[in-house]
Design an enzyme around this catalytic site. Structure first.
Site, PDB file in Angstrom:
ATOM      1  N   ASP A  39     -54.249  -1.789  60.748  1.00 31.67           N
ATOM      2  CA  ASP A  39     -52.654  -2.051  60.693  1.00 31.67           C
ATOM      3  C   ASP A  39     -53.115  -1.992  62.561  1.00 31.67           C
ATOM      4  O   ASP A  39     -53.249  -0.982  63.617  1.00 31.67           O
ATOM      5  CB  ASP A  39     -51.682  -1.214  60.269  1.00 31.67           C
ATOM      6  CG  ASP A  39     -50.067  -1.067  60.889  1.00 31.67           C
ATOM      7  OD1 ASP A  39     -49.244  -2.172  60.469  1.00 31.67           O
ATOM      8  OD2 ASP A  39     -49.685  -1.218  62.078  1.00 31.67           O
ATOM      9  N   ASN A  47     -43.383  -7.930  69.860  1.00 30.71           N
ATOM     10  CA  ASN A  47     -42.211  -8.665  69.285  1.00 30.71           C
ATOM     11  C   ASN A  47     -41.300  -9.020  70.163  1.00 30.71           C
ATOM     12  O   ASN A  47     -40.554  -9.498  70.484  1.00 30.71           O
ATOM     13  CB  ASN A  47     -42.228  -8.814  67.531  1.00 30.71           C
ATOM     14  CG  ASN A  47     -43.260  -9.837  67.154  1.00 30.71           C
ATOM     15  OD1 ASN A  47     -43.673 -10.850  68.129  1.00 30.71           O
ATOM     16  ND2 ASN A  47     -43.396  -9.052  65.554  1.00 30.71           N
ATOM     17  N   ASP A  82     -48.518  -7.649  60.377  1.00 28.74           N
ATOM     18  CA  ASP A  82     -49.517  -6.898  60.975  1.00 28.74           C
ATOM     19  C   ASP A  82     -50.998  -6.126  60.924  1.00 28.74           C
ATOM     20  O   ASP A  82     -51.699  -5.784  61.359  1.00 28.74           O
ATOM     21  CB  ASP A  82     -49.030  -6.504  62.806  1.00 28.74           C
ATOM     22  CG  ASP A  82     -48.418  -5.074  62.411  1.00 28.74           C
ATOM     23  OD1 ASP A  82     -47.694  -4.637  60.901  1.00 28.74           O
ATOM     24  OD2 ASP A  82     -49.397  -4.226  63.070  1.00 28.74           O
TER      25      ASP A  82
END
Length: 163
Positions: A39, A47, A82
């Site tokens: 991860d 973002n 992700d």
């Protein structure tokens, strides 16, 4: 389709099928397989601060880094968001831990979004589990690798942990 449109890695549906096959193959041949659950740390900040287009570029670059660092017999998939999985057939846990550590170090050194002038650095949290040592089936294997990854997240991120 068997690949993720954005990253060009395998998608999770294909990985679930392949993982089931590889677990059965390992069971019959009495070999080990390992699974790395990865991860990206603080990806949401990319973002939030730079937009989803930049986030997508980071995911593509991370996928390329993974592809470039794994063996031809390993399989990487974008599991969701992700999160990435790396299936390592005929690989003992200690070797998978070493591979995950090399990938963690490479990810930490990589500079993302250079063309945009952002020059972001990310780290990753990695969990490793193996069949048959840690898990009885594919779902258990994913669960154990995921739990090991969350142990890293909960202890500060940017590390590798085994189930």
């Amino acid at each position: 389709t068997i690949t993720d449109d954005l990253t060009k890695l395998y998608n999770s549906r294909f990985m679930h099928n392949r993982l089931e096959y590889e677990v059965e193959r390992a069971r019959r041949s009495e070999h080990q397989i390992s699974l790395v659950f990865m991860d990206l740390d603080y990806f949401k900040e990319i973002n939030d601060n730079f937009g989803h287009i930049c986030g997508s570029k980071v995911l593509k670059a991370a996928a390329k880094l993974i592809r470039d660092m794994i063996r031809s017999t390993d399989m990487a998939c974008r599991y969701g968001g992700d999160e990435f999985l790396i299936l390592m057939p005929e690989t003992a846990k200690d070797n998978a831990m070493l591979a995950a550590e090399k990938l963690r170090a490479a990810l930490k050194k990589h500079i993302f979004l250079t063309e945009e002038g952002i020059n972001a650095q990310l780290s990753g949290s990695f969990g490793v589990a193996s069949f048959p040592d840690d898990a009885n089936d594919k779902d258990d294997l994913i669960h154990k690798a995921d739990n090991a990854m969350y142990a890293v997240k909960n202890s500060g991120r940017n590390g590798v942990s085994g189930a």
